[in-house]
Design a protein around this motif. Sequence first.
Motif, short mmCIF file in Angstrom:
data_model
loop_
_atom_site.label_atom_id
_atom_site.label_comp_id
_atom_site.label_asym_id
_atom_site.label_seq_id
_atom_site.Cartn_x
_atom_site.Cartn_y
_atom_site.Cartn_z
N ASP A 17 0.87 -1.18 0.00
CA ASP A 17 0.00 0.00 0.00
C ASP A 17 0.90 1.22 0.00
N PHE A 18 0.65 2.13 -0.96
CA PHE A 18 1.41 3.37 -1.06
C PHE A 18 0.45 4.55 -0.91
N VAL A 19 0.77 5.46 -0.01
CA VAL A 19 -0.06 6.65 0.14
C VAL A 19 0.86 7.87 0.21
N ALA A 39 -3.35 7.38 -3.36
CA ALA A 39 -3.35 6.21 -2.49
C ALA A 39 -3.68 4.98 -3.33
N GLY A 40 -2.96 3.92 -3.08
CA GLY A 40 -3.25 2.73 -3.87
C GLY A 40 -2.52 1.51 -3.39
#
Lengths: 477, 441
Positions: free
Chosen positions: B33-35, B45-46
Amino acid sequence: MFENVAAHFRHERPNVDFCSLRVARERSQDLTVRQGVLQPVGNVDDFGAMVVVHHQGGLGYGATADLSRSGIRRAIAMAQTWAERTAAISVTNFSAIAMPHPRGVYETPIVQSWDRQSLTDKIALLQSLATRLKTDARIVDWEASLWWTDQESLYLTSDGGEVEQIQHILVPHLEVAANADGDTVVRSLGGRAYARQAGLEFVDEADLTAKAEQITEEALALLSAPNCPEMTGHLLLAPDQMMLQIHESIGHPLELDRILGDERNYAGTSFVTLDMFGEYRYGSELLNVSYDPTIPQQLASYAFDDDGVPASKEYIIRAGILERPLGSIVSQHRAKMDGVANARANGWNRPSIDRMANLNVEPGDKSFDELVGQVERGVYMAANRSWSIDDSRNKFQFGCEYGRLIEDGELKGVVRKPNYRGISATFWRNLVGVGRPDTFEVLGTPFCGKGEPNQVIRVGHASPACLFADVEVFGGA
Amino acid sequence: MNEGLFYSLADALVGAIQETEVLLLSISAERSDFVRFNHARVRQAGRVEQATLSIELVRGKRHAAANITLCGDPKQDRQRSITALRLLRDQLPSLPEDPHLLYSTDVQSTTQLGEDHLPEAADAIDEIISVADGVDLVGIWASGEIAKGFANSLGQRNWFSTYNFHLDWSLYHQADKASKNSYAGTEWDRADLEARMGQARTELEILARPPHTIPPGAYRAYLAPAALLEIVELLSWGGFGLKAHRSKVSPLMRAVDGTAGFDERIFLDEHAAAGLSPSFNSKGFIKPDRVQLIKEGRFESALVSARSAKEYDVPTNGASASESPNSLEMAPGSLAQDQLLDELSTGLWINNLWYLNYSDRPACRMTGMTRFATMWVENGEVVAPLNVMRFDDSAYRILGEGLIGLTRERELLLSASTYGQRSTGSARLPGVLVEDFRLTL
């Protein structure tokens, strides 16, 4: 593969404000002969899909290599969940952005595809080039390489947008290291500056045989050359150093996402602020800079960016005045100003962000000899070797592989380890000569790093030779 | 991707090779998860799910390799992998014999399994936004599983997995003045973040003072561990690998040939046992616990990949093909952290450097910028933030005749790099106090 994914996307299209799917496949092969030995051959076949959802004001994405219907469904769910979960805390109302729903195709025009020549013949070519690089005992390391990439993408949107693009990319490279008396110099094709959208015909166009002989001779000449003198004077930059100068001190500071602050934790901010556009004097009246996705062989030419915006040539700086930023549709919405079609992702597993794509200095009217003739005392520098600039993209120091003194309007002896330093905000105002089209070269780099999560992307820079006044130059230790 | 799926795929591929062939397989997978944050709001965010399989087929002295993406479906992945294997087999006759081919034939299987104690990423994001109320937070959250594996047809099997989070962030005062921070781990603790954020808020108060500007010149300077990391990372770019040494392009050539060196208090190791990365490489070799790179200021040993080992006829020490360190450790000194301001007295307190490169590579002369929070100190007191300055100085001088001392305390600095995949690199470094740090612009 793409047809099935398109069908899955149409079936699974969610009920959201906007949804896109970008499925991308990148195949590449890297062949290098070093010191007569073929290095391990790198074959890559990478594919996957990126789903982006704008919903309830939020933005979310989901990236997967599972291109089955259930895989696409899961990626949509991931994207939608993130969009909804962050809707109330987003930097902008993403649902308010009128995302395009384009239709079109693009493919690099090439003459000879990578597969048209056998692997055996390509290795033989590199062996031949490598042999030409090793002409002297002082050449201690040498290599020749070809790096081919085919990049295919299909972009679909929830309201019927459909864009298919194919880019064929070739990066030939030659490099030698020469050593004598405890010192080593390197001469190459400007890092990997000879990077283009092209087929194998570029091998002949680039005249690698002649370039192999040239860089070897220049490396040996550098070994016995004096250090570049320390002085303030004129600086004449070849296109393969202009490329880096444009990239670092025009391209990055004009990326709108940097100006908006997105990159402050990593790639950095910018000395440029939103109020400068339309009136700020970035350079002398000789400076004309364009975002140009229309030069077919340039590394970042395309018909649509990765947010589906049609790409067309735009002036960024005209007659020295700053006109518009390198900002994509999302950044344009946030900044409330026009930009360019430069939303780009380096692959299926990263979201699009503002990149500089092709950023070029337009040719002027001086021949190379006329540029040299303008100089009473200065240095000519070619082929970037070292690059460093502050996070606002202002104070820079760059080094080159090769230099020559210029005295009384003539090119003189070779100088070793040429470096120069300056400040972007004043450097471009000292542009006093711009080469005409016969000095203009289409170059690029495969290695521009930016973004969180990090992305390395290909960017193109074309430029004539350019002359600057009052630059601080110096040599090695 | 888990251990069982990878080993099952490896068994299928090993079953598809011919009697005269050897197969080497590596996998690198993550679910992340990257935010991204800007102005304490969310920019993007994804989630990314990816797995790349490297297949290397060897027959005699010929070999060919391919990297392919796996989709997660065992049947499809098996089919794609076997197709790739066949293409490599077809490619082999076109390739010359490789005199520098080397892979491990000593079967050493290992397993290192991480445990998942991570919070839901979205819950952590809510807490981060809450803790950053009223300040200009920018940065990235990255979390989830990272897995790496190796298998070969000789029977070796290796697996590594970890579950971690990394919040790499800055608090901005304005323009380029900021407090740079990091919070990483395997178990989320809001109180820990609050403490770090509180410290950063305090630093913002200093950054709010009118900035100080100094002319170029030589200054006494303290380089915090994160600033020193930039210097050793630049040195790591070809500095410690055997190939760079033998081809005479290493920036540390003069240390290698004994004509230059560092202060005798400089010890630098690749300390794999203390790092956070897998112990195996793509050729099946297991890294030793420690490789001494610099000892008492002198070059001690190089990082040697399998290929360099064969080319230069020396033993490999498990280095990757790039021969760059991944778990650097510098020995501490005797300067106490709480005495540093007094020891510095008047000069620069540099928390971060940025964008380093060489002015003269053979001389190990490097240039770079100060970044984020660099402070001007007078008589042991922090006076004001300093506007960014460029340095241009030899590493032999900075860590040689210019070295006043190293700190007793060291910091473990985890890499926030996400190029291609989330990094597992780390470094444990002290800070250094330096005389006559040379500023040029």
